[in-house]
Design a protein around this motif. Structure first.
Motif, PDB file in Angstrom:
ATOM      1  N   GLY B 266       7.246   6.276  -0.087  1.00 37.01           N
ATOM      2  CA  GLY B 266       7.683   6.045  -1.463  1.00 37.01           C
ATOM      3  C   GLY B 266       6.473   5.695  -2.304  1.00 37.01           C
ATOM      4  O   GLY B 266       5.557   5.015  -1.824  1.00 37.01           O
ATOM      5  N   SER B 267       6.455   6.169  -3.532  1.00 37.26           N
ATOM      6  CA  SER B 267       5.293   5.861  -4.382  1.00 37.26           C
ATOM      7  C   SER B 267       5.247   4.375  -4.720  1.00 37.26           C
ATOM      8  O   SER B 267       4.220   3.852  -5.119  1.00 37.26           O
ATOM      9  N   TRP B 268       6.382   3.674  -4.548  1.00 38.50           N
ATOM     10  CA  TRP B 268       6.489   2.250  -4.842  1.00 38.50           C
ATOM     11  C   TRP B 268       5.925   1.404  -3.689  1.00 38.50           C
ATOM     12  O   TRP B 268       5.832   0.182  -3.822  1.00 38.50           O
ATOM     13  N   CYS B 269       5.583   2.023  -2.573  1.00 37.79           N
ATOM     14  CA  CYS B 269       5.295   1.306  -1.325  1.00 37.79           C
ATOM     15  C   CYS B 269       3.789   1.201  -1.122  1.00 37.79           C
ATOM     16  O   CYS B 269       3.121   2.196  -0.837  1.00 37.79           O
ATOM     17  N   PRO B 270       3.217   0.013  -1.294  1.00 33.07           N
ATOM     18  CA  PRO B 270       1.768  -0.132  -1.170  1.00 33.07           C
ATOM     19  C   PRO B 270       1.225   0.284   0.193  1.00 33.07           C
ATOM     20  O   PRO B 270       0.128   0.827   0.293  1.00 33.07           O
ATOM     21  N   THR B 271       1.991   0.050   1.256  1.00 33.31           N
ATOM     22  CA  THR B 271       1.504   0.450   2.572  1.00 33.31           C
ATOM     23  C   THR B 271       1.380   1.969   2.645  1.00 33.31           C
ATOM     24  O   THR B 271       0.511   2.503   3.330  1.00 33.31           O
ATOM     25  N   CYS B 272       2.266   2.676   1.916  1.00 31.05           N
ATOM     26  CA  CYS B 272       2.167   4.141   1.871  1.00 31.05           C
ATOM     27  C   CYS B 272       0.874   4.559   1.167  1.00 31.05           C
ATOM     28  O   CYS B 272       0.239   5.546   1.552  1.00 31.05           O
ATOM     29  N   HIS B 273       0.493   3.803   0.143  1.00 28.05           N
ATOM     30  CA  HIS B 273      -0.780   4.089  -0.532  1.00 28.05           C
ATOM     31  C   HIS B 273      -1.939   3.906   0.453  1.00 28.05           C
ATOM     32  O   HIS B 273      -2.902   4.662   0.432  1.00 28.05           O
ATOM     33  N   ASP B 274      -1.825   2.895   1.328  1.00 29.52           N
ATOM     34  CA  ASP B 274      -2.877   2.677   2.326  1.00 29.52           C
ATOM     35  C   ASP B 274      -2.908   3.816   3.341  1.00 29.52           C
ATOM     36  O   ASP B 274      -3.970   4.182   3.847  1.00 29.52           O
ATOM     37  N   ALA B 275      -1.723   4.356   3.658  1.00 28.84           N
ATOM     38  CA  ALA B 275      -1.633   5.354   4.727  1.00 28.84           C
ATOM     39  C   ALA B 275      -2.087   6.740   4.280  1.00 28.84           C
ATOM     40  O   ALA B 275      -2.596   7.524   5.091  1.00 28.84           O
ATOM     41  N   THR B 276      -1.913   7.052   3.012  1.00 27.89           N
ATOM     42  CA  THR B 276      -2.143   8.427   2.563  1.00 27.89           C
ATOM     43  C   THR B 276      -3.572   8.932   2.810  1.00 27.89           C
ATOM     44  O   THR B 276      -3.747  10.072   3.262  1.00 27.89           O
ATOM     45  N   PRO B 277      -4.614   8.150   2.556  1.00 29.80           N
ATOM     46  CA  PRO B 277      -5.964   8.664   2.867  1.00 29.80           C
ATOM     47  C   PRO B 277      -6.118   9.060   4.337  1.00 29.80           C
ATOM     48  O   PRO B 277      -6.812  10.036   4.651  1.00 29.80           O
ATOM     49  N   GLU B 278      -5.466   8.326   5.230  1.00 26.96           N
ATOM     50  CA  GLU B 278      -5.550   8.675   6.651  1.00 26.96           C
ATOM     51  C   GLU B 278      -4.803   9.987   6.920  1.00 26.96           C
ATOM     52  O   GLU B 278      -5.266  10.830   7.700  1.00 26.96           O
ATOM     53  N   LEU B 279      -3.663  10.184   6.279  1.00 24.22           N
ATOM     54  CA  LEU B 279      -2.942  11.449   6.443  1.00 24.22           C
ATOM     55  C   LEU B 279      -3.788  12.617   5.934  1.00 24.22           C
ATOM     56  O   LEU B 279      -3.824  13.691   6.548  1.00 24.22           O
ATOM     57  N   LEU B 280      -4.459  12.396   4.820  1.00 22.66           N
ATOM     58  CA  LEU B 280      -5.310  13.456   4.272  1.00 22.66           C
ATOM     59  C   LEU B 280      -6.454  13.778   5.227  1.00 22.66           C
ATOM     60  O   LEU B 280      -6.829  14.941   5.395  1.00 22.66           O
ATOM     61  N   ARG B 281      -6.989  12.756   5.877  1.00 20.84           N
ATOM     62  CA  ARG B 281      -8.069  12.985   6.847  1.00 20.84           C
ATOM     63  C   ARG B 281      -7.549  13.823   8.019  1.00 20.84           C
ATOM     64  O   ARG B 281      -8.188  14.791   8.452  1.00 20.84           O
ATOM     65  N   LEU B 282      -6.362  13.457   8.506  1.00 18.52           N
ATOM     66  CA  LEU B 282      -5.782  14.220   9.612  1.00 18.52           C
ATOM     67  C   LEU B 282      -5.507  15.662   9.183  1.00 18.52           C
ATOM     68  O   LEU B 282      -5.719  16.607   9.943  1.00 18.52           O
ATOM     69  N   TYR B 283      -5.047  15.802   7.958  1.00 19.10           N
ATOM     70  CA  TYR B 283      -4.725  17.143   7.439  1.00 19.10           C
ATOM     71  C   TYR B 283      -5.984  18.012   7.395  1.00 19.10           C
ATOM     72  O   TYR B 283      -5.977  19.163   7.819  1.00 19.10           O
ATOM     73  N   ARG B 284      -7.051  17.437   6.888  1.00 20.38           N
ATOM     74  CA  ARG B 284      -8.308  18.199   6.817  1.00 20.38           C
ATOM     75  C   ARG B 284      -8.800  18.554   8.219  1.00 20.38           C
ATOM     76  O   ARG B 284      -9.274  19.646   8.478  1.00 20.38           O
ATOM     77  N   LYS B 285      -8.641  17.620   9.142  1.00 19.61           N
ATOM     78  CA  LYS B 285      -9.190  17.821  10.485  1.00 19.61           C
ATOM     79  C   LYS B 285      -8.398  18.852  11.288  1.00 19.61           C
ATOM     80  O   LYS B 285      -8.972  19.633  12.038  1.00 19.61           O
ATOM     81  N   TYR B 286      -7.073  18.851  11.126  1.00 17.39           N
ATOM     82  CA  TYR B 286      -6.243  19.655  12.042  1.00 17.39           C
ATOM     83  C   TYR B 286      -5.526  20.826  11.386  1.00 17.39           C
ATOM     84  O   TYR B 286      -4.871  21.595  12.074  1.00 17.39           O
ATOM     85  N   ARG B 287      -5.617  20.967  10.086  1.00 16.67           N
ATOM     86  CA  ARG B 287      -4.833  22.024   9.445  1.00 16.67           C
ATOM     87  C   ARG B 287      -5.202  23.400   9.983  1.00 16.67           C
ATOM     88  O   ARG B 287      -4.341  24.254  10.222  1.00 16.67           O
ATOM     89  N   GLY B 288      -6.490  23.617  10.190  1.00 20.46           N
ATOM     90  CA  GLY B 288      -6.952  24.908  10.676  1.00 20.46           C
ATOM     91  C   GLY B 288      -6.396  25.247  12.055  1.00 20.46           C
ATOM     92  O   GLY B 288      -6.323  26.421  12.427  1.00 20.46           O
TER      93      GLY B 288
END
Lengths: 277, 397
Positions: B266-288
Motif C-alpha cells: 500500500g502506498s500508505w505503508c512506510p515499510t512498503c516504501h522501505d521494501a520497494t528499492p529491494e524489489l527493484l534491485r531483485l527485478y534488475r538482477k533477475y528479470r533477464g
C-alpha cells in the motif's frame, strides 16, 4: 455584585467556547461528509452480495432509475458485474461507475456488502449541539475480570470482533456504568475504545438509535469521555446502512445535549436494545 | 538612533515570522508526546522542508504559508501538518483521511535543535518483548542502540520492523517516537531490575502495555513464512485494474511462464516504501532470467481518484517499471476477498512467490529494512535463494 457581572458573563462565554481540537475535528469531518465520493450521505443502497444482486430495473434487488439491468455475482477470484457492456470484474474498495452511480464492495469476507453511492451528497450534515464543557467526564475504567469477544456492528455498519474490556461510570441519570468495547481499526495497530449509548435526547434532537463516543486514555492512567465528540452511526446519514443494536445497559436516563445532532426521520427502522449481552 | 532601533526591530520581526529553521515538534497523543523534527529552509520564492526521525529524513512534498499558518504536505500518505506560526512556535494539527473519514492529532513545535542523548549500557541491546492485548499476548523484539544522533530504538514484529524510534532517554527511562506521515507510534519504557516495562502508543489513543527481558538468542518471533498460507494446487488467480484503468489478469502474457513475485503493498505503508528499492534491485538482477514482479495495491480511502493518484505518486517516486494494480482497500478482509486463494495475509507488504506454473511456492509476510542489519541481510539472501530455485524449475505453463 454588579461589578462581578462582566466577569461572570465572560467566564460563562469562555466555558462554552469550542476547543480548537474539537473545532478542527468537526470541520474536517463535515468537509468529508459533504465532498467525499464515498461519503455516507451519498449512499443510496447497501446489500449483502451472497449469490448475486440484480440492479437497475424497478423490480431489481436494487432499483437504479435511469440505468440498464446489471447483475453482480461472485466468480473465481472476486466478483463480476454483468451488464449491457459485457462482464467486468470488480475489486473490493474500488468504485465501479454505472451512470451517476458508483458501486463499492466492502465488508468482512464472506459477508461481502455492495454499497451504491449516487454522485455528490445532496443532503447537509446534521450539525452539532453547542459545546458543553459539563459533558466531559474523567475517571477510571473498571476493567472486566476476563475480557471476552463480542461481535458488534461498528458505526460504519460492519460486523467486527470486538473485545469487551470494562465499564466507565458517568454521573448522568444517577450513576450509569457504560459498557466499553475495544474495536479494531482495520489495517493498523490502532483500535478505539468505543461506547454506543442512548439517552433522553434520542429522537428529540439526536439520532434515535443512539450515538457512538470514544473513551480516551489520559496520561495519568485515567480516561476521558467527551460527549461533545459523540457521533452518529452511518445509518443516521443514510438508511442504506444497518443500524447497530443499542448496547444493553448503555441507556442513560438523562439528556446528553452534546455532540452530533439529528433532524431526519428513520424512526421506523430503529431496533430495540439487544438482549442477552 | 531611533530609526536604527526600529529597523532592527522590524528585521527581527521578519526573521521571527519566517518558518525557516529547525523545529522540535511533537504530536500530542492521549498518552504522551511523540517527538520528531521539522526542518524548513528557503527555496526560491517559497520554502522546502524535511520531516526527520533522527537522521532519517524525508522531504515534504510541499511547504507553504497560508495566512499565518505553515502548511507541510506529506503527499505520499495524503497527510498534512498545519501549524499557526508565532515567533518561536507552531501550533496546529496533523491530518489524514481514511475510508472512515479524517483523523486529526494535535501538533506543536518550538524552534531549536533536538539534543542527542545517549542511552545507558543497561538499556542497549536486544530485548524479547511481550505485548499485552485484551484477549492475549503477542511477541516483539526491541532493539536499542546509540547512534551518532543519539539513542535509537527499533521494534521488530514477526512480519516487519519499525524504526528508527528517536526521542529522549533519561537514566533508565525513555520516550521515543516514530512519525513519518502515516505511522504514529510512541514507545515509552523504564528499566526495573532486569525487566523493561512500558507502553506502546499507536495513533492518538491506542495504548498497549509491554514487558521485555534480555534476548537469550532463542527465537522469539514467528517465522514470516509461517504466517500466511495459500492454496498451492492451482495457479494464483487475480484480475485488477492497472493505473490506466485497464484490467490486468494473472494469466497476462507478461507473466506467463515467468517466476512472479506478487507484492501486496500500500502506498500508505512506510515499510512498503522501505521494501520497494529491494524489489527493484531483485527485478534488475533477475528479470533477464525470467523474473516478473506485479504490485497489488490495497489503498486507504476507497476513492479511486485519490487512491490511483497515491499509487501513481508511489510509482513515480521509485520509478517502478513493473505493473501496479489497484486491488482494494487496506484491511485484511479486503485482501482475503481479493485473493481468496491466500489466507491469513495480515502484513503489509507481503511477498508471494509464484513458480513458472503460476502456483504459490512461498509467502513472506512483512519486510525487514536495511536498518534491521542481520535480519535484513538474511531476508535478502532468502529472497534470492528462492528466486534462483524457482528460476531453475521447468517451465510448465
Amino acid at each position: 455584585m454588579l461589578r462581578m457581572l462582566p466577569f461572570l458573563l465572560l467566564t460563562s462565554t469562555l466555558a462554552a467556547q469550542l476547543p480548537p481540537d474539537v473545532a478542527m475535528e468537526r470541520s474536517g469531518f463535515v468537509a468529508w461528509l459533504k465532498k467525499a465520493p464515498n461519503s455516507p450521505l451519498a449512499a443510496v443502497a447497501r446489500r449483502m452480495v451472497d449469490d448475486g444482486v440484480r440492479l437497475g430495473p424497478e423490480d431489481a434487488d436494487i432499483p437504479l432509475p435511469g440505468t440498464d439491468e446489471y447483475r453482480l455475482y461472485p466468480a473465481t477470484g472476486g466478483y463480476v458485474l454483468e451488464g449491457p457492456g459485457g462482464k467486468h470484474p470488480i475489486g473490493r474498495g474500488r468504485p465501479y461507475k454505472i451512470g451517476r452511480y458508483a458501486l463499492y464492495l466492502s465488508g468482512p469476507e464472506p459477508a461481502t456488502v455492495l454499497t451504491v453511492f449516487a454522485g455528490a451528497p445532496e443532503k447537509e450534515p446534521p450539525g452539532y449541539y453547542d459545546y458543553d464543557p459539563a459533558m466531559v467526564f474523567t475517571g477510571p475504567l473498571t476493567r472486566a475480570d476476563a475480557p471476552r469477544k463480542s461481535r458488534v456492528l461498528t458505526a460504519e455498519g460492519f460486523e467486527v470482533e470486538a473485545s469487551e474490556i470494562g465499564t466507565f461510570l458517568v454521573p448522568l441519570g444517577g450513576r450509569t456504568p457504560l459498557r466499553v468495547l475495544r474495536i479494531p481499526v482495520p489495517g493498523s495497530d490502532e483500535s478505539d475504545l468505543e461506547i454506543f449509548f442512548q439517552d433522553k435526547t434520542n429522537d428529540h434532537g439526536s439520532y434515535p438509535a443512539g450515538r457512538f463516543v470514544s473513551l480516551v486514555p489520559a496520561r495519568d492512567g485515567s480516561f476521558r469521555l467527551d460527549f461533545n465528540r459523540s457521533r452518529n452511526p452511518f445509518c443516521a446519514y443514510s438508511s442504506a446502512y444497518p443500524c447497530p443494536l443499542p448496547w444493553r445497559g448503555n441507556q442513560i436516563a438523562d439528556s446528553v445535549r452534546a455532540g452530533e445532532r439529528y433532524t431526519g426521520g428513520g424512526l421506523e427502522s430503529i431496533p430495540a436494545a439487544e438482549d442477552g449481552k | 538612533m531611533i530609526a536604527e532601533l526600529a529597523m532592527q526591530a522590524a528585521l527581527a520581526l521578519i526573521a521571527a515570522s519566517s518558518p525557516a529553521g529547525h523545529w522540535k515538534a511533537v504530536l500530542e497523543l492521549a498518552g504522551g508526546q511523540l517527538p520528531f523534527v521539522v526542518v524548513v529552509e528557503p527555496a526560491g520564492r517559497g520554502w522546502k522542508g524535511q520531516l526527520c526521525n533522527g537522521t532519517k529524513c524525508e522531504p515534504f512534498s510541499a511547504v507553504r504559508m497560508r495566512g499565518d499558518s505553515l502548511v507541510l504536505e506529506i503527499a505520499d500518505y495524503d497527510a498534512t501538518l498545519t501549524g499557526l506560526l508565532r515567533a518561536d512556535s507552531l501550533t496546529g494539527y496533523y491530518r489524514n483521511v481514511g475510508s472512515r473519514g479524517p483523523r486529526t492529532i494535535p501538533f506543536r513545535a518550538e524552534r531549536g535543535r533536538v539534543p542527542t542523548p545517549l542511552g545507558g549500557r543497561r538499556l542497549l541491546g536486544r530485548w524479547d518483548a511481550t505485548y499485552f492485548q485484551d484477549l492475549g499476548t503477542s511477541p516483539r523484539v526491541l532493539e536499542f542502540r546509540n547512534e551518532p544522533d543519539g539513542f535509537q530504538g527499533r521494534m521488530i514484529t514477526s512480519t516487519s520492523d519499525y524504526g528508527p524510534f528517536t526521542g529522549s532517554v533519561v537514566g533508565d527511562s525513555f520516550a521515543i517516537g516514530l512519525f513519518d506521515g502515516s505511522f504514529v507510534y510512541l514507545l515509552t519504557g523504564k528499566l526495573q531490575g532486569d525487566t523493561l516495562r512500558g507502553i506502546f502508543h499507536a495513533g492518538l489513543r491506542t495504548q498497549t502495555p509491554w514487558i521485555a527481558v534480555r534476548s537469550t538468542g532463542a527465537p522469539h518471533l514467528e517465522s514470516p513464512s509461517e504466517i500466511s498460507r495459500a492454496d498451492t494446487t492451482e495457479p494464483l488467480r487475480f484480475a485488477f485494474p492497472d493505473l490506466n484503468g485497464q484490467l490486468f489478469r494473472s494469466d497476462d502474457a507478461r507473466l506467463r511462464g515467468k517466476v512472479v513475485l506478487v507484492d501486496i503493498f500500500g502506498s500508505w505503508c512506510p515499510t512498503c516504501h522501505d521494501a520497494t528499492p529491494e524489489l527493484l534491485r531483485l527485478y534488475r538482477k533477475y528479470r533477464g532470467r525470467g523474473l516478473e514482479i506485479v504490485g497489488l495495491a490495497f489503498e486507504s480511502t476507497g476513492d479511486t481518484a485519490v487512491d490511483a493518484r497515491q499509487v501513481r505518486r508511489y510509482r513515480d517516486k521509485f520509478k517502478i517499471p513493473f505493473p501496479l494494480l489497484l486491488a482494494g482497500v487496506n484491511d485484511n478482509q479486503s485482501v482475503a476477498a481479493a485473493l481468496p486463494q491466500l489466507s491469513d495475509v495480515t502484513a503489509f507488504p507481503t511477498a508471494v512467490f509464484l513458480g513458472r506454473d503460476g502456483r504459490v511456492r512461498r509467502i513472506h509476510a512483512g519486510f525487514h529494512g536495511l536498518a534491521a542489519g542481520p535480519q535484513h541481510a538474511r531476508m535478502v539472501r532468502d529472497f534470492e535463494t528462492e528466486i534462483e530455485r524457482l528460476l531453475e524449475e521447468k517451465r510448465e505453463r
